[in-house]
Scaffold this motif. Structure first.
Motif, mmCIF file in Angstrom:
data_model
loop_
_atom_site.group_PDB
_atom_site.id
_atom_site.type_symbol
_atom_site.label_atom_id
_atom_site.label_comp_id
_atom_site.label_asym_id
_atom_site.label_seq_id
_atom_site.Cartn_x
_atom_site.Cartn_y
_atom_site.Cartn_z
ATOM 1 N N HIS A 55 0.778 -1.237 0.000
ATOM 2 C CA HIS A 55 0.000 0.000 0.000
ATOM 3 C C HIS A 55 0.811 1.290 0.000
ATOM 4 O O HIS A 55 0.291 2.325 -0.418
ATOM 5 C CB HIS A 55 -0.932 0.020 1.220
ATOM 6 C CG HIS A 55 -1.870 -1.130 1.268
ATOM 7 N ND1 HIS A 55 -2.919 -1.294 0.394
ATOM 8 C CD2 HIS A 55 -1.913 -2.208 2.080
ATOM 9 C CE1 HIS A 55 -3.571 -2.400 0.677
ATOM 10 N NE2 HIS A 55 -2.986 -2.978 1.697
ATOM 11 N N LEU A 56 2.022 1.263 0.506
ATOM 12 C CA LEU A 56 2.798 2.498 0.678
ATOM 13 C C LEU A 56 4.233 2.326 0.165
ATOM 14 O O LEU A 56 5.190 2.545 0.906
ATOM 15 C CB LEU A 56 2.835 2.888 2.161
ATOM 16 C CG LEU A 56 1.511 3.205 2.832
ATOM 17 C CD1 LEU A 56 1.708 3.413 4.322
ATOM 18 C CD2 LEU A 56 0.869 4.431 2.206
ATOM 19 N N ILE A 115 -4.036 -1.965 13.877
ATOM 20 C CA ILE A 115 -2.988 -1.207 14.568
ATOM 21 C C ILE A 115 -1.806 -0.955 13.638
ATOM 22 O O ILE A 115 -1.276 0.156 13.566
ATOM 23 C CB ILE A 115 -2.527 -1.946 15.850
ATOM 24 C CG1 ILE A 115 -3.656 -1.947 16.884
ATOM 25 C CG2 ILE A 115 -1.264 -1.323 16.434
ATOM 26 C CD1 ILE A 115 -4.046 -0.572 17.394
ATOM 27 N N VAL A 116 -1.376 -1.972 12.900
ATOM 28 C CA VAL A 116 -0.241 -1.810 11.984
ATOM 29 C C VAL A 116 -0.589 -0.814 10.881
ATOM 30 O O VAL A 116 0.224 0.061 10.549
ATOM 31 C CB VAL A 116 0.212 -3.173 11.416
ATOM 32 C CG1 VAL A 116 1.216 -3.000 10.295
ATOM 33 C CG2 VAL A 116 0.796 -4.040 12.526
ATOM 34 N N VAL A 117 -1.790 -0.898 10.326
ATOM 35 C CA VAL A 117 -2.217 0.057 9.300
ATOM 36 C C VAL A 117 -2.206 1.473 9.870
ATOM 37 O O VAL A 117 -1.741 2.412 9.225
ATOM 38 C CB VAL A 117 -3.613 -0.331 8.751
ATOM 39 C CG1 VAL A 117 -4.301 0.836 8.070
ATOM 40 C CG2 VAL A 117 -3.490 -1.514 7.805
ATOM 41 N N HIS A 118 -2.688 1.636 11.090
ATOM 42 C CA HIS A 118 -2.705 2.947 11.748
ATOM 43 C C HIS A 118 -1.284 3.513 11.844
ATOM 44 O O HIS A 118 -1.039 4.674 11.495
ATOM 45 C CB HIS A 118 -3.333 2.808 13.140
ATOM 46 C CG HIS A 118 -3.457 4.096 13.875
ATOM 47 N ND1 HIS A 118 -4.635 4.801 13.932
ATOM 48 C CD2 HIS A 118 -2.556 4.819 14.597
ATOM 49 C CE1 HIS A 118 -4.452 5.894 14.647
ATOM 50 N NE2 HIS A 118 -3.195 5.923 15.070
ATOM 51 N N GLU A 119 -0.357 2.689 12.298
ATOM 52 C CA GLU A 119 1.022 3.171 12.459
ATOM 53 C C GLU A 119 1.697 3.407 11.102
ATOM 54 O O GLU A 119 2.475 4.340 10.953
ATOM 55 C CB GLU A 119 1.826 2.206 13.314
ATOM 56 C CG GLU A 119 1.304 2.057 14.737
ATOM 57 C CD GLU A 119 1.055 3.380 15.461
ATOM 58 O OE1 GLU A 119 1.814 4.348 15.242
ATOM 59 O OE2 GLU A 119 0.095 3.453 16.249
ATOM 60 N N ALA A 121 0.169 4.443 8.436
ATOM 61 C CA ALA A 121 -0.390 5.688 7.920
ATOM 62 C C ALA A 121 0.362 6.898 8.466
ATOM 63 O O ALA A 121 0.474 7.922 7.787
ATOM 64 C CB ALA A 121 -1.876 5.779 8.253
ATOM 65 N N HIS A 122 0.919 6.766 9.660
ATOM 66 C CA HIS A 122 1.696 7.873 10.234
ATOM 67 C C HIS A 122 2.999 8.117 9.471
ATOM 68 O O HIS A 122 3.606 9.178 9.631
ATOM 69 C CB HIS A 122 1.996 7.616 11.710
ATOM 70 C CG HIS A 122 0.857 7.942 12.614
ATOM 71 N ND1 HIS A 122 0.277 9.190 12.680
ATOM 72 C CD2 HIS A 122 0.173 7.170 13.492
ATOM 73 C CE1 HIS A 122 -0.698 9.176 13.563
ATOM 74 N NE2 HIS A 122 -0.794 7.963 14.072
ATOM 75 N N LYS A 130 -8.215 14.249 8.354
ATOM 76 C CA LYS A 130 -9.027 13.582 7.342
ATOM 77 C C LYS A 130 -8.162 12.758 6.387
ATOM 78 O O LYS A 130 -8.500 11.622 6.050
ATOM 79 C CB LYS A 130 -9.828 14.629 6.569
ATOM 80 C CG LYS A 130 -10.801 14.050 5.582
ATOM 81 C CD LYS A 130 -11.644 15.137 4.935
ATOM 82 C CE LYS A 130 -12.618 14.526 3.937
ATOM 83 N NZ LYS A 130 -13.468 15.542 3.320
ATOM 84 N N ALA A 131 -7.039 13.305 5.962
ATOM 85 C CA ALA A 131 -6.148 12.584 5.044
ATOM 86 C C ALA A 131 -5.601 11.312 5.693
ATOM 87 O O ALA A 131 -5.449 10.279 5.033
ATOM 88 C CB ALA A 131 -5.002 13.490 4.592
ATOM 89 N N PHE A 132 -5.311 11.388 6.983
ATOM 90 C CA PHE A 132 -4.815 10.221 7.715
ATOM 91 C C PHE A 132 -5.846 9.089 7.683
ATOM 92 O O PHE A 132 -5.529 7.952 7.345
ATOM 93 C CB PHE A 132 -4.500 10.611 9.166
ATOM 94 C CG PHE A 132 -4.136 9.448 10.038
ATOM 95 C CD1 PHE A 132 -2.841 8.977 10.076
ATOM 96 C CD2 PHE A 132 -5.101 8.817 10.814
ATOM 97 C CE1 PHE A 132 -2.511 7.890 10.880
ATOM 98 C CE2 PHE A 132 -4.779 7.744 11.619
ATOM 99 C CZ PHE A 132 -3.472 7.281 11.645
ATOM 100 N N TYR A 133 -7.090 9.404 8.020
ATOM 101 C CA TYR A 133 -8.119 8.367 8.060
ATOM 102 C C TYR A 133 -8.490 7.868 6.660
ATOM 103 O O TYR A 133 -8.841 6.709 6.488
ATOM 104 C CB TYR A 133 -9.337 8.845 8.849
ATOM 105 C CG TYR A 133 -9.041 8.870 10.328
ATOM 106 C CD1 TYR A 133 -8.895 7.684 11.038
ATOM 107 C CD2 TYR A 133 -8.859 10.066 11.010
ATOM 108 C CE1 TYR A 133 -8.586 7.687 12.396
ATOM 109 C CE2 TYR A 133 -8.551 10.080 12.365
ATOM 110 C CZ TYR A 133 -8.415 8.887 13.044
ATOM 111 O OH TYR A 133 -8.090 8.895 14.387
ATOM 112 N N GLN A 134 -8.376 8.726 5.659
ATOM 113 C CA GLN A 134 -8.584 8.267 4.283
ATOM 114 C C GLN A 134 -7.508 7.266 3.890
ATOM 115 O O GLN A 134 -7.792 6.271 3.217
ATOM 116 C CB GLN A 134 -8.605 9.449 3.312
ATOM 117 C CG GLN A 134 -9.871 10.258 3.384
ATOM 118 C CD GLN A 134 -9.827 11.495 2.496
ATOM 119 O OE1 GLN A 134 -8.764 12.026 2.180
ATOM 120 N NE2 GLN A 134 -11.006 11.965 2.117
#
Length: 168
Positions: A55-56, A115-119, A121-122, A130-134
């Motif tokens: 994804h990144l 949790i891993v996706v959340h971290e 995204a940082h 908003k961009a973070f949650y998108q």
């Protein structure tokens, strides 16, 4: 229900009703009864890197990923991303790290993924905007539902006399 304070009253009432009926543990076990097999820091690193690659691809490199016994609910941290800068010789070196609370060693695979996706995204967005949650939703389309359910799970863990979900 400190983990659910930001949610609408009607959602909180539904969870409170499940608690009052003694059915919250059953609800969670039905939806999230499985446990993931990722038990080592090496496996967590490989798992995180696979998600990052999917994804990144252009995000900054990650130098370390590990389960951290010091992260816990009292610090309100389920995961943590850090950038450690050190001077080596005449050069400034920055290393990015992701730490996941050790309680997720025994959690459902969906919760670990959230949790891993959340971290991850940082790596692109430092603030919870908003961009973070998108970005979280891009990587995990049901991110918001999983975040809510994780908060329900944390609420259940703190109920008296429930035991852990893994014991059921």
């Amino acid at each position: 229900m400190k983990y659910l304070r930001a949610y609408p009253t009607e959602l909180q009432d539904k969870i409170r009703a499940l608690i009052d009926q003694g059915r919250l543990g059953d609800y969670l076990a039905q939806r999230y009864g499985e446990r993931h097999a990722i038990q080592s820091d090496k496996a967590l690193y490989a798992y995180t890197m696979a998600l990052k690659q999917a994804h990144l691809k252009n995000a900054p490199a990650i130098d370390k990923v590990l389960f951290d016994n010091r992260l816990d609910l009292t610090h309100r941290a389920l995961g943590l991303h850090t950038a450690v800068s050190r001077v080596q010789g005449g050069k400034l070196k920055a290393k990015k790290e992701i730490r996941v609370a050790a309680l997720f060693k025994d959690a459902a695979p969906q919760f670990l993924q959230m949790i891993v996706v959340h971290e991850l995204a940082h790596l692109k967005e430092s603030d919870h905007n908003k961009a973070f949650y998108q970005l979280c939703q891009y990587m995990l389309p049901d991110y918001h539902q999983l975040e809510f359910d994780l908060r329900v799970y944390l609420t259940w863990r703190e109920l008296p006399d429930t035991g852990l979900l893994t014991e059921r």
